[in-house]
Design a protein around this motif. Structure first.
Motif, PDB file in Angstrom:
ATOM      1  N   LEU A   1       0.841  -1.198   0.000  1.00 39.89           N
ATOM      2  CA  LEU A   1       0.000   0.000   0.000  1.00 39.89           C
ATOM      3  C   LEU A   1       0.874   1.245   0.000  1.00 39.89           C
ATOM      4  CD1 LEU A   1      -2.932   1.136   0.334  1.00 39.89           C
ATOM      5  CD2 LEU A   1      -2.513   1.082   2.795  1.00 39.89           C
TER       6      LEU A   1
ATOM      7  N   LEU B   1       1.574   1.969  -9.137  1.00 33.15           N
ATOM      8  CA  LEU B   1       0.335   1.196  -9.284  1.00 33.15           C
ATOM      9  C   LEU B   1       0.209   0.676 -10.717  1.00 33.15           C
ATOM     10  CD1 LEU B   1      -2.203   3.414  -7.289  1.00 33.15           C
ATOM     11  CD2 LEU B   1      -1.384   1.130  -6.643  1.00 33.15           C
TER      12      LEU B   1
ATOM     13  N   CYS C   1      -2.256  -1.185  -3.999  1.00 27.93           N
ATOM     14  CA  CYS C   1      -3.190  -0.082  -3.761  1.00 27.93           C
ATOM     15  C   CYS C   1      -2.388   1.123  -3.280  1.00 27.93           C
ATOM     16  CB  CYS C   1      -4.230  -0.446  -2.698  1.00 27.93           C
ATOM     17  SG  CYS C   1      -5.231  -1.901  -3.074  1.00 27.93           S
TER      18      CYS C   1
ATOM     19  N   SER D   1      -8.225   6.799  -2.657  1.00 26.26           N
ATOM     20  CA  SER D   1      -7.574   5.491  -2.672  1.00 26.26           C
ATOM     21  C   SER D   1      -7.658   4.992  -4.112  1.00 26.26           C
ATOM     22  CB  SER D   1      -8.265   4.519  -1.718  1.00 26.26           C
ATOM     23  OG  SER D   1      -9.613   4.283  -2.112  1.00 26.26           O
TER      24      SER D   1
ATOM     25  N   TYR E   1      -6.290   1.968  -7.335  1.00 24.53           N
ATOM     26  CA  TYR E   1      -5.693   0.695  -7.750  1.00 24.53           C
ATOM     27  C   TYR E   1      -5.843   0.586  -9.256  1.00 24.53           C
ATOM     28  CZ  TYR E   1     -10.661  -0.368  -7.199  1.00 24.53           C
ATOM     29  OH  TYR E   1     -12.036  -0.310  -7.264  1.00 24.53           O
TER      30      TYR E   1
ATOM     31  N   ILE F   1      -7.234  -6.902  -4.019  1.00 17.90           N
ATOM     32  CA  ILE F   1      -7.769  -5.561  -4.205  1.00 17.90           C
ATOM     33  C   ILE F   1      -9.157  -5.460  -3.585  1.00 17.90           C
ATOM     34  CG2 ILE F   1      -8.395  -3.787  -5.889  1.00 17.90           C
ATOM     35  CD1 ILE F   1      -5.383  -4.444  -5.710  1.00 17.90           C
TER      36      ILE F   1
ATOM     37  N   ARG G   1     -10.312  -2.821  -0.807  1.00 18.75           N
ATOM     38  CA  ARG G   1     -11.395  -1.903  -1.148  1.00 18.75           C
ATOM     39  C   ARG G   1     -12.501  -1.958  -0.084  1.00 18.75           C
ATOM     40  NH1 ARG G   1     -12.751  -3.668  -6.217  1.00 18.75           N
ATOM     41  NH2 ARG G   1     -14.650  -4.724  -5.571  1.00 18.75           N
TER      42      ARG G   1
END
Length: 253
Positions: free
Chosen positions: A53, A94, A101, A224, A226, A236, A240
């Motif tokens: 992350l 990413l 993420c 946020s 991805y 993911i 999420r």
């Protein structure tokens, strides 16, 4: 008149708008809960790997400790790796799938799915010793002062550069720094002016290291994100869901 309700403040539009906002939040919460239920069997108790992350500001701003708790409640077998970086670098990583993420400011890239979480207020700060100089300074005057610039398509830098461009100006080049901590240290040392998140700027003010240049309000979305092609990836999905439970995203961008 019987059968009609008049709001105490008489604001029909305001009440209707608030009702829509509350309904939208409730629907988002229900959707997140349903998604969690749908994937509980898939995620719960499974070791799916490690999620990397990207983070781009202080952990308190993104409620990282709470997010860790939400993640492990959803899927205790998942490992978490946090990588510090600028918004531009996080977006690039990413796309290259170096990160799974990330949290980033601004619009990100077209190949990413971004969920807007909140809006950060921005302030322009100057070294404390410049207080008299900038107290009533114009855009033309501050453009001629040294600035601490950010590279890598930093959204904050793009915002302040755009404000100068609207006036046919370019800020004077001073020093470059990609991370917030270095920019704050350079600001405190008197190296130049900088655009910062309001919380960072006010901490520098409270420490007697900086003053705020009084100008128009500026802000930047925090999201946020991805890679769009990985939206159905279990890793993911789990992140999420955790973000939705903690943040209640405002919208998709």
């Amino acid at each position: 008149m019987a059968g009609y309700f008049v709001p105490p403040n008489g604001d029909w539009n305001g009440d209707h708008r608030k009702s829509r906002e509350l309904r939208a939040k409730a629907e988002a919460a229900l959707l997140a809960a349903q998604e969690l239920s749908n994937h509980a069997t898939e995620l719960q108790g499974c070791h799916l790997g490690t999620i990397s992350l990207g983070i781009n500001c202080g952990p308190d701003h993104r409620r990282v400790p709470n997010l860790i708790g939400e993640m492990w409640a959803t899927c205790p077998g998942v490992g978490l790796t946090f990588v510090q970086g600028s918004s531009g670098r996080i977006a690039e990583d990413l796309v290259r799938e170096v990160l799974d993420c990330g949290f980033l400011f601004g619009q990100g890239l077209a190949t990413l799915i971004a969920h807007r979480l909140t809006t950060a207020d921005l302030l322009v700060a100057a070294p404390k010793e410049w207080e008299t100089t900038i107290k009533a300074a114009s855009w033309e005057e501050v453009a001629g002062l040294p600035w601490i610039h950010s590279g890598g398509n930093c959204p904050f830098q793009l915002i302040i550069d755009g404000k100068f461009a609207e006036r046919g100006l370019k800020p004077r080049k001073g020093v470059y720094a990609d991370d917030d901590a270095t920019r704050i240290d350079l600001l405190a040392s008197g190296a130049g002016m900088a655009i910062l998140q309001s919380a960072d700027a006010m901490r520098a003010v409270d420490a007697g290291q900086a003053v705020i240049w009084p100008t128009e309000l500026m802000d930047c979305d925090l999201s946020s994100a991805y890679l769009a092609g990985r939206k159905d990836d279990p890793l993911i999905k789990s992140m999420r869901i955790a973000v939705a439970r903690e943040w209640e995203p405002v919208s998709d961008i």
